[in-house]
Design a protein around this motif. Structure first.
Motif, PDB file in Angstrom:
ATOM      1  N   ARG A 136       1.055  -0.980   0.073  1.00 48.04           N
ATOM      2  CA  ARG A 136      -0.129  -0.074   0.444  1.00 48.04           C
ATOM      3  C   ARG A 136       1.007   1.486  -0.072  1.00 48.04           C
ATOM      4  NH1 ARG A 136      -3.573  -1.074   5.336  1.00 48.04           N
ATOM      5  NH2 ARG A 136      -1.584  -1.367   5.705  1.00 48.04           N
ATOM      6  N   GLU A 194       0.632   7.088   0.790  1.00 52.04           N
ATOM      7  CA  GLU A 194      -0.206   6.355   0.302  1.00 52.04           C
ATOM      8  C   GLU A 194       0.056   5.911  -1.279  1.00 52.04           C
ATOM      9  OE1 GLU A 194      -4.205   5.761   2.208  1.00 52.04           O
ATOM     10  OE2 GLU A 194      -3.795   7.140   1.123  1.00 52.04           O
ATOM     11  N   ARG A 247      -3.835   9.731  11.686  1.00 57.49           N
ATOM     12  CA  ARG A 247      -4.932   9.801  11.031  1.00 57.49           C
ATOM     13  C   ARG A 247      -4.402   8.245  10.369  1.00 57.49           C
ATOM     14  NH1 ARG A 247      -6.411  10.690   5.085  1.00 57.49           N
ATOM     15  NH2 ARG A 247      -3.890  12.209   4.016  1.00 57.49           N
ATOM     16  N   PHE A 248      -3.518   7.424  10.488  1.00 58.63           N
ATOM     17  CA  PHE A 248      -2.909   6.404   9.903  1.00 58.63           C
ATOM     18  C   PHE A 248      -2.990   5.358  10.971  1.00 58.63           C
ATOM     19  CE2 PHE A 248      -1.663   9.736   6.185  1.00 58.63           C
ATOM     20  CZ  PHE A 248      -2.854   9.490   5.390  1.00 58.63           C
ATOM     21  N   TRP A 249      -2.773   5.919  11.705  1.00 59.43           N
ATOM     22  CA  TRP A 249      -2.943   4.416  12.785  1.00 59.43           C
ATOM     23  C   TRP A 249      -4.040   3.936  13.011  1.00 59.43           C
ATOM     24  CZ3 TRP A 249      -0.742   7.292  18.426  1.00 59.43           C
ATOM     25  CH2 TRP A 249      -0.308   8.381  18.216  1.00 59.43           C
ATOM     26  N   GLY A 250      -3.647   2.376  13.291  1.00 59.27           N
ATOM     27  CA  GLY A 250      -4.797   1.363  13.112  1.00 59.27           C
ATOM     28  C   GLY A 250      -4.874   0.474  12.324  1.00 59.27           C
ATOM     29  N   GLN A 251      -3.270   0.508  11.239  1.00 61.94           N
ATOM     30  CA  GLN A 251      -3.831   0.083   9.565  1.00 61.94           C
ATOM     31  C   GLN A 251      -3.140  -0.955   9.322  1.00 61.94           C
ATOM     32  OE1 GLN A 251      -5.822   2.791   6.817  1.00 61.94           O
ATOM     33  NE2 GLN A 251      -5.597   4.815   8.828  1.00 61.94           N
ATOM     34  N   TYR A 291      -0.253   0.217   8.941  1.00 62.83           N
ATOM     35  CA  TYR A 291       0.550   1.112   8.506  1.00 62.83           C
ATOM     36  C   TYR A 291       2.490   1.320   8.707  1.00 62.83           C
ATOM     37  CZ  TYR A 291      -2.315   2.540   5.110  1.00 62.83           C
ATOM     38  OH  TYR A 291      -3.139   3.125   3.750  1.00 62.83           O
TER      39      TYR A 291
END
Ligand SMILES: CC(C)(COP(=O)(O)OP(=O)(O)OC[C@H]1O[C@@H](n2cnc3c(N)ncnc32)[C@H](O)[C@@H]1OP(=O)(O)O)[C@@H](O)C(=O)NCCC(=O)NCCS
Length: 164
Positions: free
Chosen positions: A9, A67, A99-103, A105
């Protein structure tokens, strides 16, 4: 863009002078500043120059992560050569915009870094360390298969050292 690598990703670019604005925006994210402190534009310019010099001298340092679908800045992370607990080692780390935590990455950046270390650089060991109470970072280490080694002191603060 001449020098990058792709994960599922993410597009990973070796940190260079042109990334100063993006790195400043990342470090000014309040959720990141909580761990990394306040940075001025001048400090960030010196920081990206330092990281770029490490890429040139050591052939390894941190990546900026974007991304692939949107081109948005996700964070920065990857390897660096560092003296940790009195030994020269390869360490891996990660920082993401809130805003990209928890995915997943950070785990994805970590996996790319471990493949770089073990498959391309022939490393025998990679370490990672974080403040003992940085549970999200410790969870990334554990997801990647790192084993807790011991507590170390970094700048007088207790850090958890993990080894793979
Ligand atoms: C440390 C930091 C990078 C961790 O980010 P993170 O988003 O928690 O970690 P990951 O990106 O690996 O995501 C893991 C989470 O995504 C979920 N997830 C979703 N899809 C996933 C996937 N494909 N793979 C792995 N996890 C996935 C996991 O279940 C986990 O969820 P949980 O937090 O609810 O348990 C982040 O908190 C951060 O930037 N903190 C500030 C800077 C910092 O402290 N850096 C470390 C300094 S040493």
């Amino acid at each position: 863009m001449e020098d990058f690598r792709l994960t599922e990703r993410l597009r990973l670019e070796p940190v260079a002078e042109r990334h100063a604005g993006d790195l400043l925006a990342l470090y000014r994210d309040p959720a990141v500043a909580e761990w990394y402190g306040e940075w001025t534009r001048e400090q960030i310019e010196a920081e990206v120059a330092r990281m770029a010099a490490h890429w040139r001298d050591d052939g390894v340092h941190k990546w900026m992560a974007y991304e692939r679908t949107s081109g948005d800045l996700v964070g920065r992370g990857g390897l660096s050569r560092q003296r940790v607990d009195g030994v020269d080692r390869l360490e891996v780390g990660w920082v993401l915009h809130r805003r990209f935590w928890g995915q997943g990455y950070a785990t994805e950046i970590g996996r790319a870094a471990l493949s770089f270390a073990f498959d391309e650089l022939g490393a025998r060991e990679v370490v990672s360390f974080t403040e003992v109470h940085n549970l999200r970072s410790r969870a990334v280490m554990e997801r990647l298969g790192f084993h807790y080694s011991k507590e170390i002191s970094v700048g007088g603060e207790p850090f958890a050292l993990y080894v793979l």
